[in-house]
Design a protein around this motif. Sequence first.
Motif, PDB file in Angstrom:
ATOM      1  N   CYS A  72       3.224 -16.401  54.776  1.00  0.00           N
ATOM      2  CA  CYS A  72       4.365 -17.168  54.281  1.00  0.00           C
ATOM      3  C   CYS A  72       3.852 -18.191  53.271  1.00  0.00           C
ATOM      4  O   CYS A  72       2.669 -18.523  53.245  1.00  0.00           O
ATOM      5  CB  CYS A  72       5.160 -17.821  55.409  1.00  0.00           C
ATOM      6  N   TRP A  73       4.762 -18.672  52.425  1.00  0.00           N
ATOM      7  CA  TRP A  73       4.399 -19.671  51.427  1.00  0.00           C
ATOM      8  C   TRP A  73       4.448 -21.049  52.056  1.00  0.00           C
ATOM      9  O   TRP A  73       5.451 -21.440  52.657  1.00  0.00           O
ATOM     10  CB  TRP A  73       5.347 -19.621  50.239  1.00  0.00           C
ATOM     11  N   HIS A 124      -0.238 -19.002  49.887  1.00  0.00           N
ATOM     12  CA  HIS A 124       0.342 -17.887  50.638  1.00  0.00           C
ATOM     13  C   HIS A 124      -0.536 -17.705  51.875  1.00  0.00           C
ATOM     14  O   HIS A 124      -1.540 -17.006  51.833  1.00  0.00           O
ATOM     15  CB  HIS A 124       0.351 -16.644  49.751  1.00  0.00           C
ATOM     16  N   ILE A 130       0.033 -15.785  58.735  1.00  0.00           N
ATOM     17  CA  ILE A 130       0.864 -16.192  59.873  1.00  0.00           C
ATOM     18  C   ILE A 130       0.195 -15.748  61.164  1.00  0.00           C
ATOM     19  O   ILE A 130      -0.226 -14.594  61.292  1.00  0.00           O
ATOM     20  CB  ILE A 130       2.258 -15.531  59.783  1.00  0.00           C
ATOM     21  N   CYS A 188       3.784 -24.178  61.567  1.00  0.00           N
ATOM     22  CA  CYS A 188       4.412 -24.126  60.243  1.00  0.00           C
ATOM     23  C   CYS A 188       5.766 -24.826  60.274  1.00  0.00           C
ATOM     24  O   CYS A 188       6.556 -24.620  61.200  1.00  0.00           O
ATOM     25  CB  CYS A 188       4.589 -22.672  59.804  1.00  0.00           C
ATOM     26  N   TYR A 201       8.062 -24.172  58.187  1.00  0.00           N
ATOM     27  CA  TYR A 201       9.045 -23.262  57.611  1.00  0.00           C
ATOM     28  C   TYR A 201       9.404 -22.083  58.512  1.00  0.00           C
ATOM     29  O   TYR A 201      10.248 -21.277  58.162  1.00  0.00           O
ATOM     30  CB  TYR A 201       8.533 -22.720  56.272  1.00  0.00           C
ATOM     31  N   GLY A 202       8.723 -21.947  59.652  1.00  0.00           N
ATOM     32  CA  GLY A 202       9.003 -20.827  60.543  1.00  0.00           C
ATOM     33  C   GLY A 202       8.383 -21.049  61.907  1.00  0.00           C
ATOM     34  O   GLY A 202       7.686 -22.028  62.139  1.00  0.00           O
TER      35      GLY A 202
END
Length: 64
Positions: A16-17, A22, A25, A53, A55-56
Motif C-alpha cells: 500500500c502507499w 509503496h 503489507i 498502518c 490507511y488500512g
Amino acid sequence: MSKNHLNYAKYEPPRCWVGDAHKIIYPTREEAELAAKVAEYDHGASSLSVYKCEYGDHWHLSST
C-alpha cells in the motif's frame, strides 16, 4: 503419466502507499515482527520496528 507443470512466477507481496513509499503489507503485528527479524538476519538490517498502518488494517516495517 502426467507431468507436473509448475509456475515459477515472481512473487509480489501486497503493498500500500504510505506517503511516497509503496510499502509491503503484513496482515498481523506478529508477521511484521517476524519479517523484521528475517531482514535483520538475512540483510543485516538492524533497528527495524513495526507499526500499524493509518490507511488500512495491516502493519508495515520502519527503519526509524
